[in-house]
Design an enzyme around this catalytic site. Structure first.
Site, PDB file in Angstrom:
ATOM      1  N   ARG A  62     -10.811   9.748   1.954  1.00 35.62           N
ATOM      2  CA  ARG A  62     -10.663  10.395   3.266  1.00 35.62           C
ATOM      3  C   ARG A  62     -11.831  11.350   3.509  1.00 35.62           C
ATOM      4  O   ARG A  62     -12.252  11.531   4.648  1.00 35.62           O
ATOM      5  CB  ARG A  62      -9.300  11.073   3.377  1.00 35.62           C
ATOM      6  CG  ARG A  62      -8.173  10.037   3.434  1.00 35.62           C
ATOM      7  CD  ARG A  62      -6.779  10.644   3.557  1.00 35.62           C
ATOM      8  NE  ARG A  62      -5.758   9.602   3.356  1.00 35.62           N
ATOM      9  CZ  ARG A  62      -4.463   9.851   3.157  1.00 35.62           C
ATOM     10  NH1 ARG A  62      -4.015  11.094   3.137  1.00 35.62           N
ATOM     11  NH2 ARG A  62      -3.612   8.849   2.980  1.00 35.62           N
TER      12      ARG A  62
ATOM     13  N   TYR B   4     -15.302   0.762  -6.645  1.00 41.01           N
ATOM     14  CA  TYR B   4     -16.590   1.425  -6.412  1.00 41.01           C
ATOM     15  C   TYR B   4     -17.507   1.262  -7.617  1.00 41.01           C
ATOM     16  O   TYR B   4     -18.700   1.539  -7.535  1.00 41.01           O
ATOM     17  CB  TYR B   4     -16.358   2.914  -6.090  1.00 41.01           C
ATOM     18  CG  TYR B   4     -15.439   3.076  -4.892  1.00 41.01           C
ATOM     19  CD1 TYR B   4     -15.928   2.894  -3.600  1.00 41.01           C
ATOM     20  CD2 TYR B   4     -14.083   3.340  -5.057  1.00 41.01           C
ATOM     21  CE1 TYR B   4     -15.091   2.992  -2.501  1.00 41.01           C
ATOM     22  CE2 TYR B   4     -13.238   3.447  -3.961  1.00 41.01           C
ATOM     23  CZ  TYR B   4     -13.743   3.265  -2.692  1.00 41.01           C
ATOM     24  OH  TYR B   4     -12.910   3.345  -1.604  1.00 41.01           O
TER      25      TYR B   4
ATOM     26  N   SER C 297     -10.357   5.478  -4.553  1.00 40.16           N
ATOM     27  CA  SER C 297     -11.319   6.557  -4.720  1.00 40.16           C
ATOM     28  C   SER C 297     -10.887   7.593  -5.767  1.00 40.16           C
ATOM     29  O   SER C 297     -11.714   8.064  -6.548  1.00 40.16           O
ATOM     30  CB  SER C 297     -11.548   7.238  -3.370  1.00 40.16           C
ATOM     31  OG  SER C 297     -10.318   7.670  -2.811  1.00 40.16           O
TER      32      SER C 297
ATOM     33  N   LYS D  57       0.859  -1.187   0.000  1.00 38.35           N
ATOM     34  CA  LYS D  57       0.000   0.000   0.000  1.00 38.35           C
ATOM     35  C   LYS D  57       0.893   1.235   0.000  1.00 38.35           C
ATOM     36  O   LYS D  57       1.712   1.425   0.892  1.00 38.35           O
ATOM     37  CB  LYS D  57      -0.900  -0.001   1.234  1.00 38.35           C
ATOM     38  CG  LYS D  57      -1.772   1.236   1.331  1.00 38.35           C
ATOM     39  CD  LYS D  57      -2.800   1.128   2.427  1.00 38.35           C
ATOM     40  CE  LYS D  57      -3.573   2.430   2.568  1.00 38.35           C
ATOM     41  NZ  LYS D  57      -4.567   2.359   3.636  1.00 38.35           N
TER      42      LYS D  57
ATOM     43  N   LYS E 262      -2.196  -1.482  -3.822  1.00 36.35           N
ATOM     44  CA  LYS E 262      -3.067  -0.308  -3.721  1.00 36.35           C
ATOM     45  C   LYS E 262      -2.238   0.954  -3.792  1.00 36.35           C
ATOM     46  O   LYS E 262      -1.241   1.033  -3.094  1.00 36.35           O
ATOM     47  CB  LYS E 262      -3.796  -0.375  -2.375  1.00 36.35           C
ATOM     48  CG  LYS E 262      -4.719   0.778  -2.100  1.00 36.35           C
ATOM     49  CD  LYS E 262      -5.336   0.610  -0.749  1.00 36.35           C
ATOM     50  CE  LYS E 262      -6.130   1.862  -0.451  1.00 36.35           C
ATOM     51  NZ  LYS E 262      -6.453   2.001   0.932  1.00 36.35           N
TER      52      LYS E 262
END
Ligand code: PBG
Length: 335
Positions: free
Chosen positions: A212, A321, A282, A202, A256
């Protein structure tokens, strides 16, 4: 690598691109609903859905509506969902005790989903940032993120999630040694079949900005996460982290962010052959949505192409998502 190739017309690659049928026969990779993990944001209350401005189409859902979304996921054939809580700022403390409260928002959501939709796999987030007054993934003392003390907290958090019925624990904290500690604690507590998907590689990435906002950590975060998340310039280190986490008992490993790190995904799968996942984060989602909303790209086609790229790079699945949109596109024959 063979350097001498037969000249055209002996070798015409376009022969196998001539028709949809031939293209289908020659297709090397596939994207299926089985490859999707749908991340969701949970909030307090009932009957509430709250849009997230920087993630068009994504909402924070109260537990009852998260259950409905889990039902939708099951209907679409999506095998797993992943829960992220938006914690009331009043419950954020420096000791992060809400993280292992058996009745915190995440654990209540797990129980409600497992009661209503037992067949869907529920993945969690194991990290302290949603509960931490200073927004970090670990406990902080005198400005230092504490490794070993954080692991004790993560173990308590993991056990509470396993107790609530989680199928896959997702440690996203990047402390050293947490996988071994979590695995030992799960075994000792009788949770032998709870899987761990380690966020092994990550990176300290600017692509997490909209997330966030979604979990309400943007305002809280003091400083950055560079002392625990990886330097985006590194790639051998990712392999060492993956190897370490597999040795400590991770069942699945994650890279990620996703698309900017496909080289890492490819190296990880080629080196270890372990179940490998990417998180299309995101910021990646927001960029595609924003460009699509402006009419600058065809959003659905870019979405599908981006996900196929993960499969081509060697990923077994993707946290995205876009999961419900992709599942509908596949169901309706558009993918
Ligand atoms: C934090 C966490 C983050 C994400 C998942 N878990 C953000 C961070 O490390 O600050 C990012 C997911 C996304 O951007 O979609 N434990």
């Amino acid at each position: 690598m063979r350097l001498t190739v037969a000249p055209t017309p002996t070798l015409r690659f376009r022969r196998l691109r001539k028709s949809a049928a031939l293209r289908a026969l020659a297709q090397e990779n596939t994207l299926s609903v089985n490859d999707l993990i749908w991340p969701m944001f949970v909030r307090d209350g009932a009957g509430l859905r709250e849009p997230i401005a920087s993630m068009p189409g994504v909402e924070r859902l109260s537990v009852d509506l998260v259950v409905k979304a889990a039902e939708e996921a099951a209907t679409l054939g999506i095998p797993a969902i992943c829960l992220f809580p938006y914690t009331d700022p009043a419950k954020k403390t420096e000791d992060c005790a809400e993280a292992w409260n058996p009745d915190n928002l995440a654990n209540r959501a797990i129980r409600a989903i497992k009661a209503a939709v037992p067949d869907i796999a529920v993945m969690t987030d194991v990290a302290l940032d949603p509960y931490n007054a200073n927004g970090h993934d670990g406990l902080v003392r005198d400005g230092i993120i504490l490794n070993d003390e954080t692991i004790e907290a993560l173990v308590a958090m993991s056990l509470a999630q396993a107790e609530a019925g989680a199928d896959i624990l997702g440690p996203s904290d990047m402390m050293d040694g947490r996988i071994g500690a979590m695995r030992a604690a799960l075994e000792a507590a009788g949770h032998k079949d709870v899987a761990i998907m380690s966020y092994s590689a990550k990176y300290a990435s600017a692509f997490y900005g909209p997330f966030r906002d979604a979990v309400g950590a943007s305002g809280a975060l003091k400083g950055d996460k560079k002392t625990y998340q990886m330097n985006p310039a590194n790639s051998d280190e990712a392999l060492r982290l993956i190897e370490r986490d597999l040795t400590e008992g991770a069942d699945m490993v994650m890279v990620k962010p996703g698309m900017p790190y496909l080289d890492i995904c490819h190296r990880v799968k080629a080196t270890f052959g372990a179940p490998t996942y990417a998180y299309q984060v995101s910021g990646e989602y927001a960029m595609i949505k924003a460009a699509a909303q402006n009419g600058w790209i065809d959003g659905e086609r870019v979405m599908l192409e981006s996900l196929m790229a993960f499969r081509r790079a060697g990923c077994d699945g993707v946290l995205t998502y876009f999961a419900p949109e992709v599942a509908r596109a596949i169901r309706d024959g558009r993918a």
